[in-house]
Motif scaffolding. Structure first.
Motif, mmCIF file in Angstrom:
data_model
loop_
_atom_site.group_PDB
_atom_site.id
_atom_site.type_symbol
_atom_site.label_atom_id
_atom_site.label_comp_id
_atom_site.label_asym_id
_atom_site.label_seq_id
_atom_site.Cartn_x
_atom_site.Cartn_y
_atom_site.Cartn_z
ATOM 1 N N GLN A 97 0.800 -1.230 0.000
ATOM 2 C CA GLN A 97 0.000 0.000 0.000
ATOM 3 C C GLN A 97 0.836 1.285 0.000
ATOM 4 N N ARG A 130 4.095 1.977 -4.994
ATOM 5 C CA ARG A 130 4.154 0.923 -6.023
ATOM 6 C C ARG A 130 5.526 0.275 -6.057
ATOM 7 N N GLY A 190 -8.075 -6.157 -2.240
ATOM 8 C CA GLY A 190 -8.554 -4.834 -2.650
ATOM 9 C C GLY A 190 -9.048 -4.831 -4.083
ATOM 10 N N SER A 249 -10.551 -1.680 -7.127
ATOM 11 C CA SER A 249 -9.978 -0.692 -8.061
ATOM 12 C C SER A 249 -8.882 0.147 -7.422
ATOM 13 N N GLU A 250 -8.921 0.299 -6.078
ATOM 14 C CA GLU A 250 -7.896 1.126 -5.414
ATOM 15 C C GLU A 250 -6.495 0.502 -5.497
ATOM 16 N N VAL A 251 -6.418 -0.815 -5.768
ATOM 17 C CA VAL A 251 -5.095 -1.442 -5.894
ATOM 18 C C VAL A 251 -4.770 -1.822 -7.354
ATOM 19 N N GLU A 273 -3.772 -0.171 -9.993
ATOM 20 C CA GLU A 273 -2.507 0.308 -10.574
ATOM 21 C C GLU A 273 -1.305 -0.403 -9.952
ATOM 22 N N THR A 274 -1.433 -0.771 -8.687
ATOM 23 C CA THR A 274 -0.364 -1.535 -8.019
ATOM 24 C C THR A 274 -0.258 -2.921 -8.659
ATOM 25 N N THR A 291 -8.606 -5.490 5.986
ATOM 26 C CA THR A 291 -9.318 -4.231 6.250
ATOM 27 C C THR A 291 -10.709 -4.513 6.834
ATOM 28 N N LYS A 293 -20.552 -2.490 -7.149
ATOM 29 C CA LYS A 293 -19.172 -2.041 -6.876
ATOM 30 C C LYS A 293 -18.225 -3.253 -6.902
ATOM 31 N N ASP A 325 -14.998 -3.704 -9.212
ATOM 32 C CA ASP A 325 -13.668 -3.972 -8.629
ATOM 33 C C ASP A 325 -13.032 -5.201 -9.280
#
Ligand code: KIV
Length: 282
Positions: free
Chosen positions: A92, A95, A118, A120-122, A124-125, A146, A165, A169
């Motif tokens: 987190q 990257r 996770g 969509s928040e991850v 790009e990672t 989480t 959602k 995701d």
């Protein structure tokens, strides 16, 4: 040497409608058993924190803890695809750090892939890790790292908005390059809809029969972990009780002098014994 299960094998199974199997394992003997049982993939899950290390949740386990156990699993498994879980805060912060940590699973611990939690928040990672050459399995729905933010260990995506959602995701993870996505603790119809939307395999845990595969925790399947048993767990054996009985039997036999008897002791040639006893006296 048996042929290793590959990412393509999992995709092929999903495309043919053949269910994929995955179990967790955290050490050499468990990995040997799971591998021998013919299970497709072994997840060295961060559930390690609770089932093996005795923590109350998965948050406190470190990358070094994980790699230590991944190495043992890699020594025990000859055939199954090996997936190592990335723990909380190992992907987190940046990257760069995520890619470096993911690489350690392959370079140092001989994993074939990593898993991280996770949506969509991850994404790009995930993209960065995949671009670096490390295959990634996603994980949405109930994400135990989480769980506090989610309001505890409870079923997710129960409202129409939350289900939509979840679909978004899962699609974002697929688009970012994940080869599979774990769906944990979501209503069966939602998991089925996600499975139909994706072209990569979904692996369900508490997500019903509509997923492309199923995963459970080693200690749950064998009935070894009874601190709590979620609704989605099926104990295929109850081994805690016979194990406890065996350990108590050992204690009783040592205390009563029954163990070790002749069958479990080494004898000595009679003439060597005589010579030893004489020499010992003088
Ligand atoms: O850590 C783990 O064991 C997991 C499974 C429950 C999917 O993430």
């Amino acid at each position: 040497m048996p042929r290793k299960v590959s990412l393509h094998d999992l995709q092929r199974k999903r495309d043919k409608g053949q269910p994929i199997t995955m179990l967790t394992a955290y050490d050499y003997p468990a990995a040997k058993l799971v591998d021998e049982a013919g299970v497709d993939a072994i997840l060295v899950g961060d559930t390690l924190a609770m089932t093996v290390l005795g923590h109350r949740d998965t948050v406190s386990v470190t990358v070094d803890d994980m790699l230590h156990h991944c190495k043992a699993v890699a020594r025990g498994a000859a055939r199954a695809l090996l997936v190592g879980d990335m723990p909380f805060m190992s992907y987190q912060v940046s990257r760069r750090e995520a890619v470096r940590n993911a690489g350690r699973y392959m370079k140092e611990a001989h994993m074939d892939a990593v898993k991280l939690e996770g949506g969509s928040e991850v994404a790009e990672t995930v993209r960065a890790i995949v671009a670096a050459g490390v295959p990634v399995m996603g994980h949405v729905g109930l994400t135990p790292q989480t769980a506090t933010k989610l309001g505890g260990y409870k079923v997710q995506a129960t409202s129409a908005e939350a289900a939509l959602k979840l679909c978004d995701d899962a699609l974002a993870l697929q688009d970012a390059g994940c080869f599979a996505v774990v769906l944990e603790a979501v209503p069966a119809p939602v998991a089925q809809a996600v499975t139909e939307k994706l072209t990569i395999p979904t692996i369900g845990i508490g997500a019903g029969a509509g997923c492309a595969g199923q995963v459970l925790v080693f200690h749950d399947v064998l009935g070894l972990f009874d601190d709590f048993v979620p609704k989605f767990v099926k104990q295929f054996a109850q081994l805690r009780e016979p194990m406890l009985q065996a350990l108590e039997a050992f204690r009783c036999e040592v205390e009563s002098g029954e163990f070790p008897g002749d069958a479990h002791s080494y004898a000595m040639d009679a003439s060597e014994l005589r010579r030893f006893l004489q020499a010992d006296k003088s």
